[in-house]
Scaffold this active site. Structure first.
Site, mmCIF file in Angstrom:
data_model
loop_
_atom_site.group_PDB
_atom_site.id
_atom_site.type_symbol
_atom_site.label_atom_id
_atom_site.label_comp_id
_atom_site.label_asym_id
_atom_site.label_seq_id
_atom_site.Cartn_x
_atom_site.Cartn_y
_atom_site.Cartn_z
ATOM 1 N N LYS A 140 64.527 80.139 -24.647
ATOM 2 C CA LYS A 140 65.816 79.588 -24.217
ATOM 3 C C LYS A 140 66.006 79.716 -22.707
ATOM 4 O O LYS A 140 66.424 78.778 -22.049
ATOM 5 C CB LYS A 140 66.992 80.329 -24.883
ATOM 6 C CG LYS A 140 67.130 80.117 -26.365
ATOM 7 C CD LYS A 140 68.511 80.579 -26.866
ATOM 8 C CE LYS A 140 68.823 82.043 -26.575
ATOM 9 N NZ LYS A 140 67.981 83.020 -27.251
ATOM 10 N N ARG A 195 76.907 83.418 -30.814
ATOM 11 C CA ARG A 195 75.863 84.074 -31.603
ATOM 12 C C ARG A 195 76.364 84.439 -32.996
ATOM 13 O O ARG A 195 75.599 84.977 -33.786
ATOM 14 C CB ARG A 195 75.459 85.365 -30.902
ATOM 15 C CG ARG A 195 74.114 85.319 -30.200
ATOM 16 C CD ARG A 195 73.945 86.658 -29.501
ATOM 17 N NE ARG A 195 72.592 86.986 -29.229
ATOM 18 C CZ ARG A 195 71.969 86.744 -28.080
ATOM 19 N NH1 ARG A 195 72.580 86.108 -27.110
ATOM 20 N NH2 ARG A 195 70.728 87.138 -27.906
ATOM 21 N N ARG A 219 57.069 90.462 -22.869
ATOM 22 C CA ARG A 219 57.877 89.907 -21.788
ATOM 23 C C ARG A 219 58.100 90.936 -20.682
ATOM 24 O O ARG A 219 58.382 92.097 -20.926
ATOM 25 C CB ARG A 219 59.219 89.437 -22.339
ATOM 26 C CG ARG A 219 60.191 88.974 -21.255
ATOM 27 C CD ARG A 219 61.217 88.037 -21.799
ATOM 28 N NE ARG A 219 62.147 88.687 -22.684
ATOM 29 C CZ ARG A 219 63.082 88.040 -23.383
ATOM 30 N NH1 ARG A 219 63.188 86.732 -23.283
ATOM 31 N NH2 ARG A 219 63.902 88.690 -24.156
ATOM 32 N N ARG A 267 62.353 94.833 -19.797
ATOM 33 C CA ARG A 267 63.758 95.040 -20.148
ATOM 34 C C ARG A 267 63.860 96.146 -21.193
ATOM 35 O O ARG A 267 63.015 96.229 -22.080
ATOM 36 C CB ARG A 267 64.303 93.731 -20.739
ATOM 37 C CG ARG A 267 65.390 93.087 -19.929
ATOM 38 C CD ARG A 267 65.672 91.694 -20.398
ATOM 39 N NE ARG A 267 66.217 91.635 -21.754
ATOM 40 C CZ ARG A 267 66.570 90.504 -22.367
ATOM 41 N NH1 ARG A 267 66.425 89.361 -21.745
ATOM 42 N NH2 ARG A 267 67.056 90.517 -23.576
ATOM 43 N N ARG A 270 66.363 92.840 -33.137
ATOM 44 C CA ARG A 270 67.064 91.671 -32.582
ATOM 45 C C ARG A 270 66.776 90.413 -33.399
ATOM 46 O O ARG A 270 67.664 89.587 -33.607
ATOM 47 C CB ARG A 270 66.664 91.459 -31.124
ATOM 48 C CG ARG A 270 67.423 92.405 -30.197
ATOM 49 C CD ARG A 270 66.725 92.608 -28.877
ATOM 50 N NE ARG A 270 66.627 91.411 -28.089
ATOM 51 C CZ ARG A 270 65.703 91.202 -27.153
ATOM 52 N NH1 ARG A 270 64.819 92.147 -26.895
ATOM 53 N NH2 ARG A 270 65.682 90.093 -26.466
HETATM 54 P P1 ADP Z 1 67.697 87.346 -25.995
HETATM 55 O O1 ADP Z 1 68.113 85.934 -26.267
HETATM 56 O O2 ADP Z 1 66.304 87.468 -25.532
HETATM 57 O O3 ADP Z 1 68.027 88.308 -27.108
HETATM 58 P P2 ADP Z 1 69.988 87.816 -24.243
HETATM 59 O O4 ADP Z 1 69.855 88.140 -22.824
HETATM 60 O O5 ADP Z 1 70.592 86.519 -24.628
HETATM 61 O O6 ADP Z 1 68.507 87.935 -24.786
HETATM 62 O O7 ADP Z 1 70.816 88.969 -25.004
HETATM 63 C C1 ADP Z 1 70.517 90.323 -24.864
HETATM 64 C C2 ADP Z 1 71.524 91.170 -25.654
HETATM 65 O O8 ADP Z 1 72.841 90.975 -25.130
HETATM 66 C C3 ADP Z 1 71.655 90.834 -27.131
HETATM 67 O O9 ADP Z 1 70.671 91.485 -27.921
HETATM 68 C C4 ADP Z 1 73.081 91.352 -27.432
HETATM 69 O O10 ADP Z 1 73.108 92.749 -27.572
HETATM 70 C C5 ADP Z 1 73.826 91.015 -26.158
HETATM 71 N N1 ADP Z 1 74.476 89.689 -26.246
HETATM 72 C C6 ADP Z 1 74.199 88.600 -25.485
HETATM 73 N N2 ADP Z 1 74.974 87.549 -25.825
HETATM 74 C C7 ADP Z 1 75.757 87.979 -26.848
HETATM 75 C C8 ADP Z 1 76.761 87.368 -27.665
HETATM 76 N N3 ADP Z 1 77.110 86.089 -27.505
HETATM 77 N N4 ADP Z 1 77.361 88.134 -28.617
HETATM 78 C C9 ADP Z 1 77.027 89.406 -28.802
HETATM 79 N N5 ADP Z 1 76.083 90.046 -28.084
HETATM 80 C C10 ADP Z 1 75.446 89.347 -27.118
#
Ligand code: ADP
Ligand code: ZN
Length: 215
Positions: free
Chosen positions: A14, A89, A128, A161, A172
């Site tokens: 993404k 999400r 990553r 990370r 996740r």
């Molecule tokens: P990835 O898509 O690789 O999991 P992100 O950077 O989008 O990475 O998200 C990292 C973390 O941030 C998620 O595992 C979650 O804990 C938190 N997070 C991000 N966006 C949301 C969201 N919309 N709702 C709840 N938690 C979120």
């Protein structure tokens, strides 16, 4: 198409597609993950709360996310459209987003969904690495920097990370399957979903996105 959502599991690519869409179409990408990481780096209250969930690979509670995005969407640079990356999400977040947009006479025009199988996700996430300075992503398997540990672009240090370890990655992906996957049918039902195969090369996925969004 103006207001877009980028939907897909962690590790589906993404972020990479978001960079390309931003560059070509000039709309801002709004990544809730990036906003949380910035808050953690800045040591804010929100950052402290979010970190506990993120380190375990769990979702940050909806009530901490929705207001944040609503605020971000009222900034001026979103007037010509935007790309939401990593939000919504959950169904609760999607419903809240719809309410916020409806109140403003706006709507989501399309959802770009990148579908990728579980095994591949875990492999990609654990490999990553990211530049601490400019945020560019690398991968120990497929996309290593020219000099080990050093960013090609800015000479910054390349790190892993906190939540990209294998155990957290597995959690996740499970959390995604349980809480986020239902959004695929939610948006398909609204006729908004365009699905892309996350296993084909990055450039080919983007070619498909260009067909959808127009040249
Ligand atoms: P990835 O898509 O690789 O999991 P992100 O950077 O989008 O990475 O998200 C990292 C973390 O941030 C998620 O595992 C979650 O804990 C938190 N997070 C991000 N966006 C949301 C969201 N919309 N709702 C709840 N938690 C979120
Ligand atoms: Zn860099």
């Amino acid at each position: 198409m103006k207001n877009l959502i980028l939907l897909g599991p962690p590790g589906s690519g993404k972020g990479t597609q978001a960079e390309r869409i931003t560059a070509k179409y000039g709309i801002p990408a709004i990544s809730t993950g990036d906003i949380f990481r910035k808050n953690i780096a800045d040591g804010t209250e929100l950052g402290k709360k979010a970190k506990a969930y993120m380190d375990k690979g769990e979702l940050v509670p909806d009530e901490l996310v929705v207001g944040l995005v609503a605020d971000r969407l009222s900034e001026d640079d979103t007037k010509g459209g935007y790309l939401l990356d990593g939000f919504p999400r959950t169904i609760v977040q999607a419903d809240a987003l719809e309410r916020v947009l409806t109140e403003r006479g706006e709507r989501i025009d399309g959802v770009i969904y990148i579908n990728t199988p579980r095994d591949e996700l875990i492999r990609r996430i654990s490999g990553r690495r990211v530049c601490e300075v400019c945020g560019k992503t690398y991968n120990t398997g497929s996309f290593a920097p020219k000099v080990a540990g050093v960013c090609d672009h800015c000479d910054g240090k390349i790190v892993q990370r906190n939540d990209d370890t294998e155990a957290t990655a597995k959690n996740r992906v499970d959390v995604y399957n349980e809480q986020t996957m239902p959004l695929v049918d939610y948006y398909r039902g609204k006729g908004l979903l365009s699905e892309f195969d996350g296993m084909i090369p990055v450039g080919d996925i983007f070619t498909g996105i260009e067909k959808l969004l127009g040249e």
